[in-house]
Write a protein that holds these residues in place. Sequence first.
Motif, mmCIF file in Angstrom:
data_model
loop_
_atom_site.group_PDB
_atom_site.id
_atom_site.type_symbol
_atom_site.label_atom_id
_atom_site.label_comp_id
_atom_site.label_asym_id
_atom_site.label_seq_id
_atom_site.Cartn_x
_atom_site.Cartn_y
_atom_site.Cartn_z
ATOM 1 N N ASP A 130 4.389 -2.137 11.859
ATOM 2 C CA ASP A 130 4.651 -2.325 10.430
ATOM 3 C C ASP A 130 5.052 -1.016 9.757
ATOM 4 O O ASP A 130 5.750 -1.023 8.745
ATOM 5 N N LEU A 131 4.613 0.114 10.326
ATOM 6 C CA LEU A 131 4.870 1.412 9.702
ATOM 7 C C LEU A 131 6.093 2.119 10.274
ATOM 8 O O LEU A 131 6.765 2.884 9.578
ATOM 9 N N LEU A 158 5.366 8.515 2.688
ATOM 10 C CA LEU A 158 5.201 7.066 2.836
ATOM 11 C C LEU A 158 4.127 6.516 1.905
ATOM 12 O O LEU A 158 4.255 5.413 1.384
ATOM 13 N N TYR A 159 3.079 7.320 1.654
ATOM 14 C CA TYR A 159 1.913 6.757 0.979
ATOM 15 C C TYR A 159 1.609 7.300 -0.409
ATOM 16 O O TYR A 159 1.004 6.607 -1.217
ATOM 17 N N LEU A 193 13.752 3.546 -0.413
ATOM 18 C CA LEU A 193 14.290 3.847 0.919
ATOM 19 C C LEU A 193 15.453 2.904 1.190
ATOM 20 O O LEU A 193 15.286 1.687 1.186
ATOM 21 N N LYS A 194 16.625 3.481 1.430
ATOM 22 C CA LYS A 194 17.824 2.671 1.582
ATOM 23 C C LYS A 194 17.805 1.821 2.851
ATOM 24 O O LYS A 194 17.180 2.164 3.832
ATOM 25 N N LEU A 226 10.644 6.131 10.346
ATOM 26 C CA LEU A 226 11.914 6.520 10.967
ATOM 27 C C LEU A 226 12.962 6.871 9.906
ATOM 28 O O LEU A 226 13.665 7.883 10.018
ATOM 29 N N LYS A 227 13.054 6.065 8.857
ATOM 30 C CA LYS A 227 14.007 6.381 7.792
ATOM 31 C C LYS A 227 13.629 7.679 7.084
ATOM 32 O O LYS A 227 14.497 8.471 6.703
ATOM 33 N N LEU A 228 12.332 7.883 6.928
ATOM 34 C CA LEU A 228 11.890 9.125 6.283
ATOM 35 C C LEU A 228 12.197 10.335 7.159
ATOM 36 O O LEU A 228 12.587 11.393 6.658
ATOM 37 N N ARG A 271 22.557 3.647 9.749
ATOM 38 C CA ARG A 271 21.936 3.685 11.076
ATOM 39 C C ARG A 271 22.505 2.599 11.967
ATOM 40 O O ARG A 271 22.745 2.810 13.154
ATOM 41 N N PRO A 282 0.806 -1.212 0.000
ATOM 42 C CA PRO A 282 0.000 0.000 0.000
ATOM 43 C C PRO A 282 0.848 1.276 0.000
ATOM 44 O O PRO A 282 0.319 2.369 0.000
ATOM 45 N N PHE A 283 2.174 1.146 0.029
ATOM 46 C CA PHE A 283 3.023 2.329 0.161
ATOM 47 C C PHE A 283 3.267 2.994 -1.193
ATOM 48 O O PHE A 283 2.957 2.445 -2.241
ATOM 49 N N SER A 284 3.876 4.190 -1.140
ATOM 50 C CA SER A 284 4.219 4.887 -2.368
ATOM 51 C C SER A 284 5.352 4.156 -3.077
ATOM 52 O O SER A 284 6.112 3.406 -2.476
ATOM 53 N N GLU A 285 5.465 4.415 -4.364
ATOM 54 C CA GLU A 285 6.526 3.828 -5.181
ATOM 55 C C GLU A 285 7.886 4.257 -4.630
ATOM 56 O O GLU A 285 8.854 3.506 -4.622
ATOM 57 N N ARG A 286 7.938 5.499 -4.138
ATOM 58 C CA ARG A 286 9.173 6.077 -3.591
ATOM 59 C C ARG A 286 9.772 5.222 -2.467
ATOM 60 O O ARG A 286 10.990 5.123 -2.345
ATOM 61 N N VAL A 287 8.904 4.598 -1.673
ATOM 62 C CA VAL A 287 9.378 3.848 -0.512
ATOM 63 C C VAL A 287 10.232 2.643 -0.928
ATOM 64 O O VAL A 287 11.099 2.199 -0.173
ATOM 65 N N HIS A 292 9.697 2.485 8.492
ATOM 66 C CA HIS A 292 9.697 3.333 7.297
ATOM 67 C C HIS A 292 9.632 4.808 7.672
ATOM 68 O O HIS A 292 10.343 5.641 7.116
ATOM 69 N N LEU A 346 15.724 8.905 -3.020
ATOM 70 C CA LEU A 346 14.377 8.613 -2.531
ATOM 71 C C LEU A 346 13.321 9.248 -3.436
ATOM 72 O O LEU A 346 12.299 8.646 -3.758
#
Lengths: 388, 388
Positions: free
Chosen positions: B241-242, B100-101, A10-11, B247-249, A16, A2-7, B245, A124
């Motif tokens: 689950d969220l 994210l979305y 995400l490296k 956190l990286k953003l 970290r 359900p997430f964006s294509e951009r995600v 993601h 990203l």
Amino acid sequence: MPFSERVTRLKSSLIREILAAAQRPKMMSFAGGLPAEAMLPKSEWSDMPRSIGQYGMSEGEPQLREAIAVQAQGLGIDCDASQVMIVSGSQQTLDLAAKLYIDKGTEILLEAPTYLAALQIFQLFGADCLTVPLLSDGPDLEALRQRLEQHSPSFAYLIPTFQNPSAVRYSENARDAVAALLDEFGVTLIEDEPYRELTFDGVSARPIAGRLKKASWIYTGTVSKTLMPGLRVGYLIATRDLFPHLLKLKQSADLHTNRVGQWQALQWIGSERYEQHLLELRSFYRTRRDAFEAALQRHFADLAEWNSPQGGLFFWLTLKDKLDTRRLLDRALAQNVAFMPGEPFFADPDDNPGYLRLNFSHIDPERLDEGLKRLAAVIRETQLSQAA
Amino acid sequence: MPFSERVTRLKSSLIREILAAAQRPKMMSFAGGLPAEAMLPKSEWSDMPRSIGQYGMSEGEPQLREAIAVQAQGLGIDCDASQVMIVSGSQQTLDLAAKLYIDKGTEILLEAPTYLAALQIFQLFGADCLTVPLLSDGPDLEALRQRLEQHSPSFAYLIPTFQNPSAVRYSENARDAVAALLDEFGVTLIEDEPYRELTFDGVSARPIAGRLKKASWIYTGTVSKTLMPGLRVGYLIATRDLFPHLLKLKQSADLHTNRVGQWQALQWIGSERYEQHLLELRSFYRTRRDAFEAALQRHFADLAEWNSPQGGLFFWLTLKDKLDTRRLLDRALAQNVAFMPGEPFFADPDDNPGYLRLNFSHIDPERLDEGLKRLAAVIRETQLSQAA
């Protein structure tokens, strides 16, 4: 999904993980870019007015914008306070720039290597990264011209003064040549200068933004390396065609930068006390650099090459026998040594093995020699096992 | 056009213009959502350790995350500190959620009306906004089911407690019904609660996030309305689950939230002193609301309808004779009265004329009556000239 294509871009959290490991009690860390704890200045807060608690302007505090404009004018940047925006650290400037410029597939121009957190946010948003090799006094100008002739990047992102990771400082000639090329091809400059004030030889070169005649530009700085990173106060200065867009993007990102940190920064910037603090900082880091280089000579002379950094917080090592330095990590961490592999500083990591970024500002001087000795041993072992 | 496609969706600066005008010395402003200056608490800084100046964690300060988790558990949200992230004000949560979305054309579900700065950032990223009308005790549940049957929104963004702009508080039944629908259709909830603590009747209803059984959720809050907006300290709590993601953003947006503000927030949250401050705040705003409503009765009884807000900072007026309230602005500002037109709070502004959002917390009580009188006169004149 359900997430964006951009995600999907995400490296992984390699960095970290390294930085988290670097926090472990016995760790000898060359990994982060942290200022030395001992050099955080004592800050006074008792005079801060209560009204600072109220909402502020998206542009930032007027007096602070004015002080930063004056400072920038002193560096030869033609600007006034209306072009200055206070941001939540330099990283936010990169986020705003990514929003302003980058769609999926947008070409942008970067140094190779470049700052890895810039690479992360630009990728990203889907940037297609063109790169120009960085030589000891600036970018490969032939390669730069070629890229500009064959492509139309939306901007060039450059770190001309004590680059993270390479510590390269562009020469006067390189600055002029880069400015001329960006003007010739009409490419916007994003000039990132967090380390400018941490100079060890006293040399100060005018920013490229101050040498441009036609091209648009965003110049970005911060108090994180010279005052207190925990304030999260950085700034951008932009040409008038870009500023209104950046301002709306700032407002939609977080309304405005925290006013408490802005107030504290204003107590320092442009003051006598700040100049004194910078002198102490340069001297402190110069001493650490010298001790670090002496230890490097003892343990790395046969393993790697490097240039002595004239500013900033890092040594950038080129291994004589290339290997993927990410493969060193587990063994090094097991030896309580943390460092930053060089590969993630390249848009194409797998094609650029054999570099290490070592921070010299943070480690306890008493553990420096032992740390480098262990790291050198890990490299030797890994090279041997690779050769076998 | 060298900018991203996204920039074509950057909204005009109508709101910025109103808020800038509202700063003019003689202006009587009902426009912003500013806390009353007199209610900003006195803050102490002398105990803040020097180490707060150093870089911090992207997640936020561990103790503050713990304090916020405890507070959320008290509201019936099943969570622990590892699910809490400190952000630079609630607005940043919306930016992170958008990243994210939202791709261009991603369907999301919103209340109509909804918070205009949420609308801005979601639309900037290209969201396709589905809307559900807001009734006096929550969303139109028939319409909500219909949207969920016919579409698959990536998330539902809801402000169930003293919504900005409408001041609506969802009933217990509405909360249960919304939670059941989101669970049934597996739609992620983003629940935004900046105004929860500003309750005038003492009623506290469990967040919808605490009623979900299956669906993922992000719950977001802030100290901006109860402590000091200038700190820029907000927080999000997210399902496991969220969280990674987000956190990286967060890290790629600004590394971490300012630690100075986080330290100050920690001095308050969960303390006796904070509870006392909240009691005073509620009493102060309740008094202002009552005075405002009395003045509304004097000047707007024939012009508009409204519900008396049981919390928050706004009255939401529905004009009996509809007109595009943006057309009132120039005339009102010329009379030194600022207000917020209702249209920008809708995804489809032109289809929703005839609402005004009036802030009752900020204006000097001595100028309240005169301000509303002038605004009512402007509406009458405009309606007359429209009829003519």
